[in-house]
Design a protein around this motif. Structure first.
Motif, PDB file in Angstrom:
ATOM      1  N   ASP A  59     -15.182 -10.802  30.173  1.00 37.79           N
ATOM      2  CA  ASP A  59     -16.432 -11.374  29.660  1.00 37.79           C
ATOM      3  C   ASP A  59     -17.565 -10.980  30.604  1.00 37.79           C
ATOM      4  OD1 ASP A  59     -18.604 -12.991  28.948  1.00 37.79           O
ATOM      5  OD2 ASP A  59     -17.315 -14.646  28.315  1.00 37.79           O
ATOM      6  N   PRO A  60     -18.551 -10.212  30.156  1.00 46.66           N
ATOM      7  CA  PRO A  60     -19.621  -9.751  31.052  1.00 46.66           C
ATOM      8  C   PRO A  60     -20.447 -10.891  31.637  1.00 46.66           C
ATOM      9  CG  PRO A  60     -20.130  -9.209  28.761  1.00 46.66           C
ATOM     10  CD  PRO A  60     -18.713  -9.668  28.791  1.00 46.66           C
ATOM     11  N   ALA A  61     -20.479 -12.032  30.966  1.00 42.29           N
ATOM     12  CA  ALA A  61     -21.251 -13.170  31.477  1.00 42.29           C
ATOM     13  C   ALA A  61     -20.595 -13.828  32.686  1.00 42.29           C
ATOM     14  CB  ALA A  61     -21.438 -14.205  30.369  1.00 42.29           C
ATOM     15  N   LEU A  62     -19.302 -13.508  32.898  1.00 43.19           N
ATOM     16  CA  LEU A  62     -18.566 -14.157  33.987  1.00 43.19           C
ATOM     17  C   LEU A  62     -18.311 -13.234  35.169  1.00 43.19           C
ATOM     18  CD1 LEU A  62     -15.893 -16.079  31.861  1.00 43.19           C
ATOM     19  CD2 LEU A  62     -18.131 -16.885  32.653  1.00 43.19           C
ATOM     20  N   VAL A  63     -18.934 -12.097  35.167  1.00 46.35           N
ATOM     21  CA  VAL A  63     -18.692 -11.126  36.224  1.00 46.35           C
ATOM     22  C   VAL A  63     -19.137 -11.661  37.584  1.00 46.35           C
ATOM     23  CG1 VAL A  63     -19.394  -8.859  37.110  1.00 46.35           C
ATOM     24  CG2 VAL A  63     -18.741  -9.128  34.716  1.00 46.35           C
ATOM     25  N   ARG A  64     -20.256 -12.417  37.611  1.00 44.26           N
ATOM     26  CA  ARG A  64     -20.784 -12.958  38.862  1.00 44.26           C
ATOM     27  C   ARG A  64     -20.685 -14.472  38.893  1.00 44.26           C
ATOM     28  NH1 ARG A  64     -25.889 -10.305  41.160  1.00 44.26           N
ATOM     29  NH2 ARG A  64     -26.699 -12.369  40.659  1.00 44.26           N
ATOM     30  N   HIS A  89     -11.560 -11.740  38.475  1.00 44.44           N
ATOM     31  CA  HIS A  89     -11.023 -10.807  37.483  1.00 44.44           C
ATOM     32  C   HIS A  89      -9.493 -10.736  37.587  1.00 44.44           C
ATOM     33  CE1 HIS A  89     -11.112  -7.308  34.801  1.00 44.44           C
ATOM     34  NE2 HIS A  89     -10.184  -6.780  35.591  1.00 44.44           N
ATOM     35  N   ARG A  90      -8.994 -10.634  38.823  1.00 43.64           N
ATOM     36  CA  ARG A  90      -7.527 -10.556  39.005  1.00 43.64           C
ATOM     37  C   ARG A  90      -6.851 -11.852  38.587  1.00 43.64           C
ATOM     38  NH1 ARG A  90      -9.168  -8.276  44.008  1.00 43.64           N
ATOM     39  NH2 ARG A  90      -8.396 -10.087  45.184  1.00 43.64           N
ATOM     40  N   LEU A  91      -7.482 -12.975  38.872  1.00 50.29           N
ATOM     41  CA  LEU A  91      -6.922 -14.271  38.507  1.00 50.29           C
ATOM     42  C   LEU A  91      -6.803 -14.395  36.986  1.00 50.29           C
ATOM     43  CD1 LEU A  91      -6.063 -17.222  38.935  1.00 50.29           C
ATOM     44  CD2 LEU A  91      -8.496 -17.805  39.211  1.00 50.29           C
ATOM     45  N   MET A  92      -7.844 -14.047  36.270  1.00 45.33           N
ATOM     46  CA  MET A  92      -7.814 -14.169  34.819  1.00 45.33           C
ATOM     47  C   MET A  92      -6.753 -13.241  34.210  1.00 45.33           C
ATOM     48  SD  MET A  92      -9.893 -16.576  33.994  1.00 45.33           S
ATOM     49  CE  MET A  92      -9.364 -17.372  35.519  1.00 45.33           C
ATOM     50  N   ARG A 116      -3.210 -14.305  32.130  1.00 44.54           N
ATOM     51  CA  ARG A 116      -3.230 -13.754  30.772  1.00 44.54           C
ATOM     52  C   ARG A 116      -4.457 -14.225  29.972  1.00 44.54           C
ATOM     53  NH1 ARG A 116       2.069 -15.123  31.837  1.00 44.54           N
ATOM     54  NH2 ARG A 116       3.541 -13.375  31.941  1.00 44.54           N
ATOM     55  N   ARG A 117      -5.589 -14.297  30.640  1.00 46.66           N
ATOM     56  CA  ARG A 117      -6.834 -14.606  29.949  1.00 46.66           C
ATOM     57  C   ARG A 117      -7.769 -13.401  30.058  1.00 46.66           C
ATOM     58  NH1 ARG A 117      -8.129 -19.742  28.197  1.00 46.66           N
ATOM     59  NH2 ARG A 117      -9.806 -18.524  27.216  1.00 46.66           N
ATOM     60  N   ASP A 118      -7.338 -12.324  29.407  1.00 49.29           N
ATOM     61  CA  ASP A 118      -8.128 -11.095  29.420  1.00 49.29           C
ATOM     62  C   ASP A 118      -9.525 -11.302  28.834  1.00 49.29           C
ATOM     63  OD1 ASP A 118      -5.710 -10.164  30.303  1.00 49.29           O
ATOM     64  OD2 ASP A 118      -5.801  -8.299  29.138  1.00 49.29           O
ATOM     65  N   ASP A 119      -9.625 -12.254  27.913  1.00 47.02           N
ATOM     66  CA  ASP A 119     -10.933 -12.506  27.309  1.00 47.02           C
ATOM     67  C   ASP A 119     -11.948 -12.945  28.362  1.00 47.02           C
ATOM     68  OD1 ASP A 119      -9.273 -14.833  27.558  1.00 47.02           O
ATOM     69  OD2 ASP A 119     -10.675 -15.941  26.284  1.00 47.02           O
ATOM     70  N   LEU A 120     -11.497 -13.787  29.291  1.00 53.01           N
ATOM     71  CA  LEU A 120     -12.385 -14.244  30.363  1.00 53.01           C
ATOM     72  C   LEU A 120     -12.533 -13.177  31.445  1.00 53.01           C
ATOM     73  CD1 LEU A 120     -11.196 -17.960  30.732  1.00 53.01           C
ATOM     74  CD2 LEU A 120     -13.123 -17.065  29.401  1.00 53.01           C
ATOM     75  N   ALA A 121     -11.463 -12.440  31.693  1.00 55.40           N
ATOM     76  CA  ALA A 121     -11.515 -11.384  32.715  1.00 55.40           C
ATOM     77  C   ALA A 121     -12.559 -10.336  32.368  1.00 55.40           C
ATOM     78  CB  ALA A 121     -10.142 -10.735  32.875  1.00 55.40           C
TER      79      ALA A 121
END
Length: 413
Positions: free
Chosen positions: A288-293, A274-277, A281-286
Motif C-alpha cells: 500500500d503506497p500510503a503506508l510506505v512511511r 514491509h518485511r513484517l507485512m 501474509r498481508r501483501d495488501d498492506l505491504a
C-alpha cells in the motif's frame, strides 16, 4: 573474601552518606568498577534496605547486590564525634555521594560549601527529590514522586485506566545513573585542573577544581521524556497513555499469541514494516503506497495493529518468534526472571554470577554492566555485615584501638 578492589576506578575513594536506593545505587556502580566505597550507616540497624523485600537470615537479598564491594562503617551522625569522623572521611574522599534532604549535611558541618572551603577539590553528588534549590527543595521526595512529577507515570498504562508504575524503583535508579555520569565528569574536570587535594600538606593551591553534582529525581526522569516538551510547545500535543503501543511510531505494540503469551513486535522502520507485512501474509498492506512511511501509517494505527493481532491469534509464540526473526523483524517475548535465567542469550553473555553467603549457601547475582573489554567490573564481596569495616577504616584514619573501643562504648560507632 577478597577485600581489595581492582578496576578502572581503583585508587578512587568514595564516601557514601545515603540509604535505600538512589545514593547507594550510584556508589554501588563505582564500587563495581574498583572505587573504594565507604558506606556510613547508623549503628541502630543500618540502611533500611537491609530489611526490604525478600530476606535470608534476617537480611535482604537485595542488600547482597546493592552493597557489593562496599565497606560498612557505623557512625552515630547525631553525635559531635560521629560528625567529626565523617568530616575526616569526607575530606579524604575523591567523591562524596549523599541523598539526605537538603540542609541535613549543613547542620552536621558536612555541606558542600563547608567541605569545599577546606578541600577545593571536593566532588559531592547530591541526590534528592527536587534538587538543592527551588520552592520544593525542602520537601521529601522518593522515586515514585519523581516518576510522577517527571512525566513518566502520566504516560504509563492504558488510556481508560489510572496511570501505573513501572514494576521497579525506576526513578531512583535513573537518578543514580545521572549521579554516576555527573561524578565521572566532575572527576575528569578535577583531574585536568590540578588533581586531588593533598590533605597532609594542606596545599589548596595545587588542588584541582571540584564541584557539586545536583541530581533531582524528578529531573532525571524528565530527562528521559523524549520529545514531550517541543511537541506541547509547538503543536499543543499532550502525550497520553497508550497501553503497550509506542504512540506516533507504527507499528510498535504488544500482542497476544494463540497460547496466551505476550509478544512485542517493533515493525516501525519503513523497510521493517514491509518485511513484517509480508511475513504475516498481508501483501495488501505491504504494497500500500500510503503506508510506505511512518507518517502515513500513524492515521491507520488501529487497522495495522488489528492485522498483526489477527495473525498472532493463529500462532504459538515460538512459531511467531521464529517466523518474524527469519524475516529480520525486531520481536521479543516479555521475560519473567525465570525466562531470563534459562535464556541462551543471558547465559552466553554471563549475566549471572555465582557467589556464596557466609554460611556457605549459594546465591546468583546479576552480573556487572556495562561490559568493558580491558577493565571489567568485578564482585569482590557481597553486601557486608553492619559495621564490618569499622576497625580497618578508623585505623586507616589514625585512630587507635583505644579510641575505637571508646567509640564502641559510647555508641559513637
Amino acid at each position: 573474601m577478597t577485600q581489595k578492589n581492582t578496576g578502572p576506578l581503583s585508587g578512587i575513594r568514595v564516601l557514601e552518606l545515603g540509604t535505600l536506593i538512589a545514593g547507594p545505587f550510584c556508589s554501588r556502580m563505582l564500587a563495581e568498577f574498583g572505587a573504594e566505597v565507604i558506606k556510613i550507616e547508623s549503628p541502630d540497624g543500618g540502611d533500611p534496605l537491609r530489611q526490604w523485600r525478600v530476606l535470608k537470615d534476617g537480611t535482604s537479598l537485595w542488600w547482597s547486590v546493592q552493597a557489593r564491594n562496599k565497606k560498612s562503617v557505623t557512625l552515630n551522625m547525631k553525635s559531635a564525634e560521629g560528625q567529626t569522623i565523617a568530616r575526616r572521611l569526607a575530606l579524604d574522599a575523591d567523591i562524596i555521594i549523599e541523598n539526605y534532604r537538603p540542609g541535613v549535611l549543613e547542620k552536621w558541618q558536612l555541606g558542600y560549601e563547608q567541605l569545599k572551603a577546606i578541600n577545593p577539590a571536593t566532588i559531592m553528588v547530591r541526590l534528592s527529590g527536587y534538587g538543592q534549590s527551588g520552592p520544593m527543595s525542602d520537601l521529601p521526595g522518593f522515586g515514585a514522586i519523581g516518576e510522577s512529577m517527571g512525566g513518566l507515570r502520566y504516560v504509563s498504562g492504558h488510556p481508560d485506566r489510572p496511570p501505573v508504575r513501572v514494576g521497579i524503583s525506576i526513578g531512583d535508579s535513573v537518578a543514580a545513573l545521572h549521579g554516576v555520569i555527573g561524578a565521572m565528569m566532575a572527576l575528569r574536570h578535577r583531574d585536568v585542573t590540578g588533581g586531588r587535594w593533598n590533605g597532609k600538606t594542606g596545599d589548596a593551591c595545587q588542588a584541582g577544581q571540584g564541584q557539586m553534582v545536583d541530581v533531582a529525581l524528578y529531573e532525571s526522569v524528565f530527562n528521559l521524556m523524549e520529545s514531550l516538551v517541543p511537541e506541547f510547545d509547538v503543536a499543543g500535543v499532550v502525550r497520553e497513555r497508550t497501553g503497550g503501543a509506542l504512540p506516533g511510531i507504527v507499528p510498535s505494540n504488544t500482542y497476544t499469541t494463540a497460547d496466551g503469551e505476550n509478544i512485542v513486535i517493533a515493525g516501525n522502520g519503513d523497510a521493517i514494516f514491509h518485511r513484517l507485512m509480508k511475513a504475516i501474509r498481508r501483501d495488501d498492506l505491504a504494497h500500500d503506497p500510503a503506508l510506505v512511511r511512518n507518517d502515513g501509517r500513524v492515521p491507520r494505527t488501529a487497522e495495522i495493529d488489528a492485522a498483526i493481532q489477527g495473525w498472532c491469534d493463529t500462532q504459538q509464540i515460538e512459531t511467531a518468534l521464529q517466523t518474524l526473526r527469519a524475516a529480520d523483524v525486531p520481536v521479543g517475548k516479555i521475560y519473567s526472571v525465570r525466562d531470563m535465567m534459562q535464556d541462551p542469550q543471558f547465559l552466553a553473555r554471563n549475566m549471572f554470577e555465582q557467589h556464596q553467603f557466609a554460611d556457605g549457601s549459594a546465591v546468583k547475582l546479576p552480573a556487572i554492566t556495562p561490559k568493558m573489554s580491558e577493565t571489567p567490573g568485578q564482585t569482590q564481596w557481597l553486601g557486608p555485615p553492619l559495621g564490618e569495616h569499622n576497625h580497618a577504616v578508623l585505623q586507616a584514619l589514625g585512630y587507635s584501638e583505644t579510641d575505637i573501643a571508646r567509640f564502641e562504648a559510647e555508641k559513637i560507632i
